[in-house]
Enzyme design. Structure first.
Site, short mmCIF file in Angstrom:
data_model
loop_
_atom_site.label_atom_id
_atom_site.label_comp_id
_atom_site.label_asym_id
_atom_site.label_seq_id
_atom_site.Cartn_x
_atom_site.Cartn_y
_atom_site.Cartn_z
CE LYS A 61 -4.13 -1.90 2.28
NZ LYS A 61 -3.82 -3.32 2.32
CD GLN B 275 -3.49 -5.42 6.60
OE1 GLN B 275 -3.66 -4.41 5.95
NE2 GLN B 275 -3.85 -6.62 6.17
CG ASP C 297 -10.08 -1.22 4.47
OD1 ASP C 297 -9.55 -1.36 3.34
OD2 ASP C 297 -9.55 -1.61 5.52
#
Length: 299
Positions: A59, A103, A126
């Site tokens: 990322k 995460q 997200d």
């Protein structure tokens, strides 16, 4: 008896399509920067799981590739829920961080639900915060005024970029996880897409009858090879989203496997590979959420 189909399937190349999206995002980020607005993706990584570390590192590489900032927070694996919540609050209050992710999975001693609920919905990279999912259920973010779930959106974007019209199509999603299965139905059922979605899971009787009736199959169960050629109608579109690790015997590293078995490519009209299908697209759509959040902040 099956109707004839002139295979093999065309490849839905997620890696190439993601590169195109990132090029477009780089231009949008540059336009924001010209106005003094700097998109910035934050990540919180707890522990040293190799898969999670690799995913987060990817990322940050993506951010560098499109020319935006990224902020990385790393915590040891033995932290408490309160420790993680403190970092979440820091990113919530940090005006330089546009959007961020925590995460997953988190260590067992950390209350994942408390952590996810503590994220500022406006900074939810997200698109999985309950408030944002609620907006999706109510249809109030049809114009993308809040972040959308990355992987379902990646599936739709991949097909759209290949000119696949989904309006009126019957779609079967195999798997009911919140990151793909349940949320894909919400996205594809919006008027903007107008598909009819059936979600199958471990309680579904006669899975094959559902997949054979589908013009599009989204395989997201995490069960290696669950979708076989006999379960796919000729000419159907198949996206392999599931990822699982399969043992290769003692002393050998586990191999990654998708949900789609060998031979489906001879039946389907389009097939996203695994890897290099939906995975790269998900990362590209995460960046899209970040840039869109910066654009909303700029209004």
């Amino acid at each position: 008896m099956r109707a004839p189909w002139n295979g093999p399937a065309k490849v839905l190349d997620g890696k190439a399509t993601a590169a195109q999206i990132k090029s477009e995002l780089a231009a949008r980020a540059k336009a924001l920067q010209a106005r003094g607005i700097e998109p910035n993706l934050g990540t919180i990584l707890v522990g040293d799981d190799p898969g999670s570390k690799a995913y987060v590192a990817g990322k940050h590489r993506d951010c560098a590739e499109i020319g935006i900032k990224s902020t990385q927070v790393e915590l040891p694996g033995d932290v408490s829920t309160e420790d993680v919540l403190a970092k979440v609050q820091e990113l919530n209050e940090d005006p330089t961080v546009t959007a961020y992710i925590v995460q997953l999975p988190l260590p067992k001693q950390v209350d994942t639900n408390r952590v996810l609920l503590a994220i500022d919905p406006a900074k939810d990279a997200d698109g999985l915060h309950p408030l944002n999912l609620g907006k999706l259920v109510l249809g109030v973010n049809e114009e993308i005024d809040s972040p959308l779930p990355c992987t379902p959106r990646a599936c739709l974007e991949l097909m759209t970029r290949y000119g696949i019209e989904l309006g009126g199509k019957n779609i079967c999603v195999v798997g009911r996880g919140v990151t793909v299965g349940r949320t894909f139905g919400l996205l594809a059922g919006r008027k903007a897409v107008n598909a009819t979605v059936t979600t199958c899971h471990t309680g579904t009787k006669d899975l094959t009858s559902h997949t054979l009736a589908a013009e599009v199959i989204i395989a997201a169960s995490g069960q290696p090879g669950i979708i076989t050629p006999e379960m796919v109608q000729p000419g159907a579109i198949v996206l392999d989203v599931g990822v699982s690790r399969v043992s290769q015997g003692e002393g050998k590293p586990a191999r990654l496997s998708g949900d789609v078995a060998d031979g489906v490519d001879q039946v389907a009209s389009y097939l996203s590979p695994n890897p290099n299908g939906v995975g790269p697209m998900t990362r590209a759509l995460l960046l899209t959420n970040v840039v869109e959040a910066a654009e909303r902040n700029a209004q």
